[in-house]
Write a protein that holds these residues in place. Structure first.
Motif, PDB file in Angstrom:
ATOM      1  N   SER A 133      77.338   8.695  26.498  1.00 52.53           N
ATOM      2  CA  SER A 133      78.058   9.189  27.678  1.00 52.53           C
ATOM      3  C   SER A 133      77.274  10.237  28.453  1.00 52.53           C
ATOM      4  O   SER A 133      77.795  10.798  29.418  1.00 52.53           O
ATOM      5  CB  SER A 133      79.409   9.777  27.257  1.00 52.53           C
ATOM      6  N   GLU A 179      77.375   6.011  44.561  1.00 54.24           N
ATOM      7  CA  GLU A 179      78.523   6.819  44.119  1.00 54.24           C
ATOM      8  C   GLU A 179      79.229   7.473  45.307  1.00 54.24           C
ATOM      9  O   GLU A 179      80.459   7.449  45.407  1.00 54.24           O
ATOM     10  CB  GLU A 179      78.023   7.889  43.142  1.00 54.24           C
ATOM     11  N   CYS A 193      85.197   7.374  31.315  1.00 54.23           N
ATOM     12  CA  CYS A 193      83.969   6.906  30.660  1.00 54.23           C
ATOM     13  C   CYS A 193      83.545   7.833  29.529  1.00 54.23           C
ATOM     14  O   CYS A 193      83.206   7.384  28.432  1.00 54.23           O
ATOM     15  CB  CYS A 193      82.845   6.785  31.689  1.00 54.23           C
ATOM     16  N   CYS A 246      76.986   9.867  32.329  1.00 56.26           N
ATOM     17  CA  CYS A 246      78.221  10.261  33.024  1.00 56.26           C
ATOM     18  C   CYS A 246      78.348  11.782  33.095  1.00 56.26           C
ATOM     19  O   CYS A 246      78.834  12.326  34.098  1.00 56.26           O
ATOM     20  CB  CYS A 246      79.431   9.666  32.312  1.00 56.26           C
ATOM     21  N   ALA A 280      78.613  14.160  36.372  1.00 56.78           N
ATOM     22  CA  ALA A 280      79.642  15.200  36.480  1.00 56.78           C
ATOM     23  C   ALA A 280      79.016  16.547  36.825  1.00 56.78           C
ATOM     24  O   ALA A 280      79.558  17.307  37.635  1.00 56.78           O
ATOM     25  CB  ALA A 280      80.430  15.298  35.171  1.00 56.78           C
ATOM     26  N   LEU A 338      84.742   9.260  35.724  1.00 57.86           N
ATOM     27  CA  LEU A 338      83.850   9.950  34.783  1.00 57.86           C
ATOM     28  C   LEU A 338      84.606  10.403  33.545  1.00 57.86           C
ATOM     29  O   LEU A 338      84.101  10.282  32.419  1.00 57.86           O
ATOM     30  CB  LEU A 338      83.199  11.147  35.480  1.00 57.86           C
TER      31      LEU A 338
END
Length: 279
Positions: free
Chosen positions: A106, A79, A95, A109, A113, A92
């Protein structure tokens, strides 16, 4: 039968027939049962919290290092090497907003975050994406209202819970959606199943946003905890005593609050169902 009242006079006690005595005894037994139910509720809540803390500790100390070295660290390195922070935020956001429409989880993700943007920007990013992620299935599902209704009939108990969101006025619908969101009812399923009820978009959206605040903070905290463990592992060291205390206290608070909110939501939904049945 009588008793002396202290002034030399006798008072006559009212006669209690068998039926009245049975009713009085049943009422006392019911009160005792309610008292024991409350005590047993708190015992179950405490045991659940202890179990969550114990399971989390075992997972953290035994499975954590392997997971960090084989999965989390490679993902973090990829990343950081591939995306800048603005681009990562867009990826993010997209997604988190689109995955629920395709029935994909999710949460990973959201963890990323939390790792990258923390409680401030991370919360705004996740909340904004969730608002879209909950709205798209609602409007998409409205195109298949009849099919969703037939599909929901296969699970009567789940259907009874979902239908609570479509009963009553705006506030009743809002309250029901909040309780369903904080209950163990699957998040992704409710996005589509809610369409099979008469719930309006306003209370659905507002209740969903309020009901997911706690989950959002828990997800961000989990992401930051994973990142701190990964960082310590990458440096070949372990967490300091301050970090250990902070993480243990934080995890305990998170697990306890989650268990308490979940149990409260289940009891409140049962009470709401009883009210609707009586009405």
């Amino acid at each position: 039968m009588g008793i002396e009242n202290g002034n030399g006079h006798y008072l006559r006690l009212p006669h209690c027939d068998a039926t009245q005595c049975d009713l009085a005894q049943s009422e006392l037994q019911l009160q005792d049962q309610k008292r024991w139910n409350r005590i047993w509720w708190w015992i179950k809540a405490a045991l659940l919290c202890l179990f969550l803390v114990g399971a989390g500790a075992v997972l953290l100390f035994f499975g954590g290092p392997l997971l960090i070295n084989k999965v989390i660290l490679p993902v973090i390195h990829w990343e950081e090497a591939t995306f800048s922070r603005p681009v990562l935020a867009i990826v993010l956001f997209t997604c988190i907003a689109l995955f629920p429409s395709f029935l994909f989880p999710s949460s990973p993700c959201m963890w990323i975050a939390g790792m990258t943007f923390g409680y401030g920007y991370g919360f705004l990013l996740i909340t904004g994406a969730i608002s879209i992620g909950m709205s798209l299935p609602f409007f998409i599902g409205s195109l298949f209202h009849q099919r969703l209704h037939i599909w929901l009939e296969r699970w009567p108990k789940k259907a009874a819970i979902v239908r609570l969101a479509g009963e009553g006025d705006w506030f009743h619908q809002f309250r029901a959606v909040v309780l369903i969101r904080v209950s163990p009812f699957p998040y992704i399923i409710f996005n589509y199943a809610s369409v099979a009820t008469n719930v309006k978009y306003g209370p659905y959206f507002a209740g969903s946003m309020v009901g997911t605040i706690h989950e959002t903070f828990i997800t961000i905290y989990t992401g930051k905890l994973i990142y701190s463990l990964a960082e310590a592992t990458n440096q070949g060291s372990f967490l300091t005593m301050d970090q250990i205390i902070y993480n243990v206290v934080g995890f305990t608070i998170a697990a306890t609050s989650t268990a308490a909110i979940t149990i409260y939501a289940k009891k409140a939904l049962q009470h709401l169902q009883l009210e609707d049945e009586l009405c």
